[in-house]
Design a protein around this motif. Sequence first.
Motif, short mmCIF file in Angstrom:
data_model
loop_
_atom_site.label_atom_id
_atom_site.label_comp_id
_atom_site.label_asym_id
_atom_site.label_seq_id
_atom_site.Cartn_x
_atom_site.Cartn_y
_atom_site.Cartn_z
N GLN A 130 -3.57 1.44 -6.94
CA GLN A 130 -2.58 1.52 -8.01
C GLN A 130 -3.14 0.77 -9.22
OE1 GLN A 130 1.50 0.46 -6.75
NE2 GLN A 130 0.74 0.50 -4.66
N MET A 131 -2.58 1.07 -10.38
CA MET A 131 -3.10 0.41 -11.57
C MET A 131 -2.65 -1.04 -11.65
SD MET A 131 -3.12 1.67 -15.52
CE MET A 131 -1.34 1.67 -15.72
N GLY A 139 -7.22 3.89 -18.93
CA GLY A 139 -7.33 3.85 -17.48
C GLY A 139 -7.68 5.22 -16.94
N ALA A 184 -14.69 5.26 -11.39
CA ALA A 184 -13.57 5.30 -12.33
C ALA A 184 -13.85 4.40 -13.54
CB ALA A 184 -12.28 4.87 -11.63
N TRP A 207 -8.72 5.95 -6.95
CA TRP A 207 -8.98 4.56 -7.31
C TRP A 207 -9.06 4.41 -8.83
CZ3 TRP A 207 -8.47 1.04 -3.57
CH2 TRP A 207 -8.49 1.53 -2.25
N HIS A 208 -8.49 3.31 -9.33
CA HIS A 208 -8.31 3.12 -10.77
C HIS A 208 -9.37 2.22 -11.39
CE1 HIS A 208 -4.05 4.62 -11.22
NE2 HIS A 208 -4.11 4.48 -9.91
N TYR A 244 2.76 7.43 -16.80
CA TYR A 244 2.96 6.20 -16.03
C TYR A 244 4.41 5.74 -16.18
CZ TYR A 244 2.50 1.39 -14.41
OH TYR A 244 2.67 0.19 -13.73
N ILE A 288 -5.86 -4.59 -9.17
CA ILE A 288 -5.98 -3.16 -9.42
C ILE A 288 -6.75 -2.52 -8.27
CG2 ILE A 288 -8.04 -3.57 -10.84
CD1 ILE A 288 -7.23 -1.11 -12.52
N ASP A 344 -9.57 0.18 -15.42
CA ASP A 344 -8.70 -0.16 -16.55
C ASP A 344 -9.46 -1.12 -17.46
OD1 ASP A 344 -6.51 -0.62 -18.21
OD2 ASP A 344 -5.42 -1.85 -16.77
N SER A 354 -4.94 7.36 -15.94
CA SER A 354 -4.01 6.44 -15.27
C SER A 354 -2.70 6.29 -16.03
CB SER A 354 -4.64 5.05 -15.13
OG SER A 354 -5.77 5.06 -14.30
N ILE A 380 -8.58 7.50 -13.02
CA ILE A 380 -8.52 7.51 -11.56
C ILE A 380 -9.60 8.46 -11.04
CG2 ILE A 380 -7.06 7.87 -9.53
CD1 ILE A 380 -4.64 7.89 -11.54
#
Length: 275
Positions: free
Chosen positions: A181-182, A101, A15, A107-108, A59, A178, A110, A55, A103
């Motif tokens: 979730q972000m 961001g 990611a 999995w993120h 949001y 992170i 950023d 991401s 995914i």
Amino acid sequence: MEIKTPEQLLAMRRAGKVVAQALMATTAEVRPGITTGELDAIAAGVIASAGATPSFLNYGEEHGEGGFPGVICVSVNDEVVHGIPGDRVLREGDLVSIDCGAIVDGWHGDAARSVFVGQPATAEAAELCRVTHDALWAGIGAAKLGGRVTDISAAIEGLVRSRDVDYGIAENLVGHGIGSQMHMEPNVPNEGKPGRGPRVVEGMALAIEPMLTLGTPVTATLDDDWTMVTRDGSWACHWEHTISVTADGLWVLTAEDGGAAMLERLGLPFGPLAD
């Protein structure tokens, strides 16, 4: 706090590479006359072509707040973070912070980069960008197994306060854990005393993101409920990376090279699980 397995960190690295590619593609197209919405479309294309998911897009909608309408945040001049991409046209000298961001497999990653449209409008703005970037890497370098999260905070603040200019460290804005979730625990403040907060352990992933201003640290949120600006109208800058710390050293998940070149330059250990 969420502690990842090596396999999960490798997914975060995938990611992170998508984020790095999207940021490189968008910052390469920053020029006079382009709109922030056009930059958003470029990032969307990179993320989609990689088979990843943005991401940021939508949001917050699960909380009934109205989801974020862009793939990236594009914050210009006095906008600190969360700028909504749209029809704003960039002009020569603008300072543009792009936050992205993505995914992969749940999995993120950023990260954020700041660039100028052509030449910086002022020498002060150029130095603000350099100091914010240096503060990011000071924070990354302070992350060590067995250390505390606020060691990162103190390193960022120490770098900022070592300069002759009294930069503002944007209030109420912090880095974060992170992973699946972000935004997760723990918070990673950009100022504070060392030796506090959770210990840094293997499997932890942190988004470190100093946000500095040329004026006071006080911010305000615009009527769009997203864009945060400096209250005094001073310019702001934002740099960010997602990192993890392994038994062998630091791993910058959102840098194209995993952080190898910059870590070598700073004399810091590079510790990828694989790359």
